[in-house]
Design a protein around this motif. Structure first.
Motif, short mmCIF file in Angstrom:
data_model
loop_
_atom_site.label_atom_id
_atom_site.label_comp_id
_atom_site.label_asym_id
_atom_site.label_seq_id
_atom_site.Cartn_x
_atom_site.Cartn_y
_atom_site.Cartn_z
N SER A 42 -2.90 -24.48 -47.85
CA SER A 42 -3.45 -24.94 -46.42
C SER A 42 -4.83 -24.34 -46.54
O SER A 42 -5.57 -24.66 -45.86
CB SER A 42 -2.49 -24.28 -45.53
N LEU A 43 -4.80 -23.00 -47.25
CA LEU A 43 -6.17 -22.25 -46.94
C LEU A 43 -7.31 -23.29 -47.78
O LEU A 43 -8.53 -23.11 -47.11
CB LEU A 43 -6.22 -20.97 -47.88
N ILE A 44 -7.09 -23.86 -48.50
CA ILE A 44 -8.08 -24.75 -49.16
C ILE A 44 -8.38 -26.14 -48.40
O ILE A 44 -9.39 -26.33 -48.22
CB ILE A 44 -7.75 -25.41 -50.71
N ALA A 45 -7.20 -26.45 -47.89
CA ALA A 45 -7.45 -27.88 -46.75
C ALA A 45 -8.35 -27.21 -45.79
O ALA A 45 -9.38 -27.98 -45.17
CB ALA A 45 -6.04 -28.22 -46.28
N ARG A 46 -8.38 -26.07 -45.24
CA ARG A 46 -9.29 -25.50 -44.28
C ARG A 46 -10.59 -25.61 -44.64
O ARG A 46 -11.57 -25.95 -43.86
CB ARG A 46 -8.83 -24.27 -43.81
N ARG A 47 -10.93 -25.46 -46.02
CA ARG A 47 -12.12 -25.14 -46.27
C ARG A 47 -12.72 -26.71 -46.42
O ARG A 47 -13.97 -26.77 -46.66
CB ARG A 47 -12.17 -24.53 -48.03
N GLY A 48 -12.03 -27.64 -46.42
CA GLY A 48 -12.47 -29.17 -46.52
C GLY A 48 -12.78 -29.41 -45.29
O GLY A 48 -13.90 -30.19 -44.96
N SER A 49 -11.77 -29.44 -44.39
CA SER A 49 -12.02 -29.82 -42.93
C SER A 49 -11.22 -28.89 -42.03
O SER A 49 -9.99 -28.97 -42.25
CB SER A 49 -11.72 -31.12 -42.58
N GLY A 50 -11.71 -28.03 -41.33
CA GLY A 50 -10.83 -27.08 -40.58
C GLY A 50 -9.51 -27.43 -39.89
O GLY A 50 -8.43 -26.83 -40.40
N SER A 51 -9.46 -28.57 -39.05
CA SER A 51 -8.15 -29.01 -38.53
C SER A 51 -7.44 -29.58 -39.61
O SER A 51 -6.13 -29.79 -39.33
CB SER A 51 -8.56 -30.13 -37.43
N ALA A 52 -7.92 -29.79 -40.89
CA ALA A 52 -7.01 -30.59 -41.89
C ALA A 52 -5.84 -29.51 -42.29
O ALA A 52 -4.62 -29.99 -42.27
CB ALA A 52 -7.62 -30.59 -43.34
N CYS A 53 -5.74 -28.24 -41.92
CA CYS A 53 -4.89 -27.34 -42.22
C CYS A 53 -3.66 -27.64 -41.09
O CYS A 53 -2.50 -27.52 -41.83
CB CYS A 53 -5.44 -26.02 -42.41
N ARG A 54 -3.97 -28.08 -40.28
CA ARG A 54 -2.85 -28.46 -39.33
C ARG A 54 -2.09 -29.61 -39.55
O ARG A 54 -0.93 -30.03 -39.16
CB ARG A 54 -3.61 -28.48 -37.74
N SER A 55 -2.63 -30.55 -40.42
CA SER A 55 -1.99 -31.68 -40.95
C SER A 55 -1.16 -31.73 -42.07
O SER A 55 -0.35 -32.30 -42.54
CB SER A 55 -2.88 -32.86 -41.35
N LEU A 56 -0.76 -30.18 -42.55
CA LEU A 56 0.05 -30.00 -43.60
C LEU A 56 1.43 -29.69 -42.96
O LEU A 56 2.33 -29.66 -44.00
CB LEU A 56 -0.50 -28.73 -44.24
#
Length: 384
Positions: free
Chosen positions: A136-150
């Motif tokens: 999820s930390l990497i997802a955040r680096r792509g698009s911040g709110s992406a970490c919530r879609s995990l």
């Protein structure tokens, strides 16, 4: 020859407590915590196939059938580099692992079944489909709110306090989808075109120019996060709805307080607010909650028993060219008893381009090889 490929899907999440503003652009560290509802992938999802192969000469991305450049130092480049770094660490630690994959270039093909960059969190679901849950930390680096879609269900993104590494700025599941399965959403697609001011540039301007943002992140959001988590835990929809609508209102007030101001909503958006406000007036507690991300499209949260009545109300003011079906039955336009019809005008067909009915859903799914988007040569099947 072995094929190193995986296909996943990831959901859209729509925030109730909005993320708007970064305190660190490089690490994508937010100025405040946020909370969202993950929506069902049966209706809205990003599907992504990624393949690593020694024959590939460069990393490549195709988004919705078109080449999307991977810019050096950009977000996608950062995600790919971080995943390769973790793969290299895994290969070094596991003697039985296949060696060398970390050095391969990758081909990535992603497809959204909903409008991209129109304010429906398409970047969030796309980056989450690239990244498994533990990353999820990497997802955040792509698009911040992406970490919530995990995660499925109701998800917080805690802002964290470690500005040096950002390791404590990550997603946290507040409650799974099974906790409150009656939570549904009606999405009014007002505009499916790319928005005029991107979220990234809008945030940057807001952080620099908006005094209201400073009040929001310091005095408003912390208590709202605690209050909405409590409302979700106890399944108090009235409180959930009020907090959600108030936060949407304030987010767009912050956009207006930005200089020059940012206008994400339009007249149709504001008419939907008036309609939902009048609808809630008819009951002791709110039965519907509107919210708007950085765009004009409305997401209306409601519990299962009330969704049909809300859809009837929306159809009365915004007729559709095609029939709307909920629960296997066509929805007819109608006003609830006692509703003040004068709160908004009746709009022509096409003012709301479509209605999407969905509900709270699960997190990313691993898909079968038959659903892969790349062919045997590592090229999108739609282009072959």
């Amino acid at each position: 020859m072995s094929v190193y490929q995986a296909t996943t899907s990831a959901p859209v999440n729509i925030a109730c407590i909005k993320y708007w503003g970064k305190r660190n652009e490089s690490l994508i560290l937010p100025t405040n915590s946020s909370l969202s509802v993950t929506l069902s992938q049966d209706n809205l999802r990003s599907t992504t196939t990624a393949r690593a192969d020694p024959s590939f000469t460069a990393d490549c991305l195709w988004l919705n059938g078109k080449v999307d450049p991977i810019k050096a130092g950009g977000r996608l480049h950062t995600c790919i580099s971080e995943m390769k770094r973790l793969r290299a660490a895994f290969e070094a630690a596991k003697s039985q692992s296949t060696k060398g994959i970390a050095s391969f270039n990758v081909h990535i093909c992603s497809f959204n079944n909903f409008p991209t960059a129109a304010g429906l969190a398409s970047s969030a679901s796309g980056f989450a489909a690239l990244t498994p849950e533990e990353l999820s930390l990497i997802a955040r680096r792509g698009s911040g709110s992406a970490c919530r879609s995990l995660f499925g269900g109701f998800v917080a993104w805690d802002m964290g306090s470690d500005d040096a590494t950002g390791l404590d700025s990550k997603a946290r599941q507040v409650a799974p989808e099974s906790h409150w399965p009656e939570m549904e959403a009606l999405i009014c697609v007002v505009n499916d075109a790319k928005k005029g001011t991107s979220s990234t540039s809008g945030m940057q301007r807001t952080v620099v120019t908006s005094a209201l943002l400073q009040h929001r992140i310091g005095s408003v959001v912390p208590s709202r996060m605690a209050d909405i988590e409590s409302a979700i835990a106890d399944k108090r929809f009235g409180d959930f709805a009020e907090i959600t609508m108030r936060d949407s209102n304030q987010f767009h007030a912050v956009a207006l307080d930005t200089y020059p101001p940012i206008f994400y909503m339009n007249d149709v958006s504001r008419a939907i607010i008036a309609i939902i406000t009048e609808y809630n007036r008819l009951s002791e507690q709110p039965k519907a909650a509107y919210t708007y991300d950085a765009g004009p499209n409305a997401v209306i949260y409601a519990l299962t028993p009330n969704v049909r009545e809300i859809a009837q109300l929306v159809l009365y003011y915004f007729p559709q060219a095609e029939k709307v079906v909920i629960g296997g039955q066509e929805v007819q336009a109608a006003l609830p008893e006692g509703f003040n019809e004068a709160v908004a005008k009746r709009w022509e067909v096409g003012s709301v381009k479509g209605l999407i009915h969905t509900r709270v859903g699960d997190g990313p799914r691993v898909l079968s090889d038959s659903e892969a988007l790349l062919n045997a040569l590592g090229i999108p099947k739609t282009l072959a």
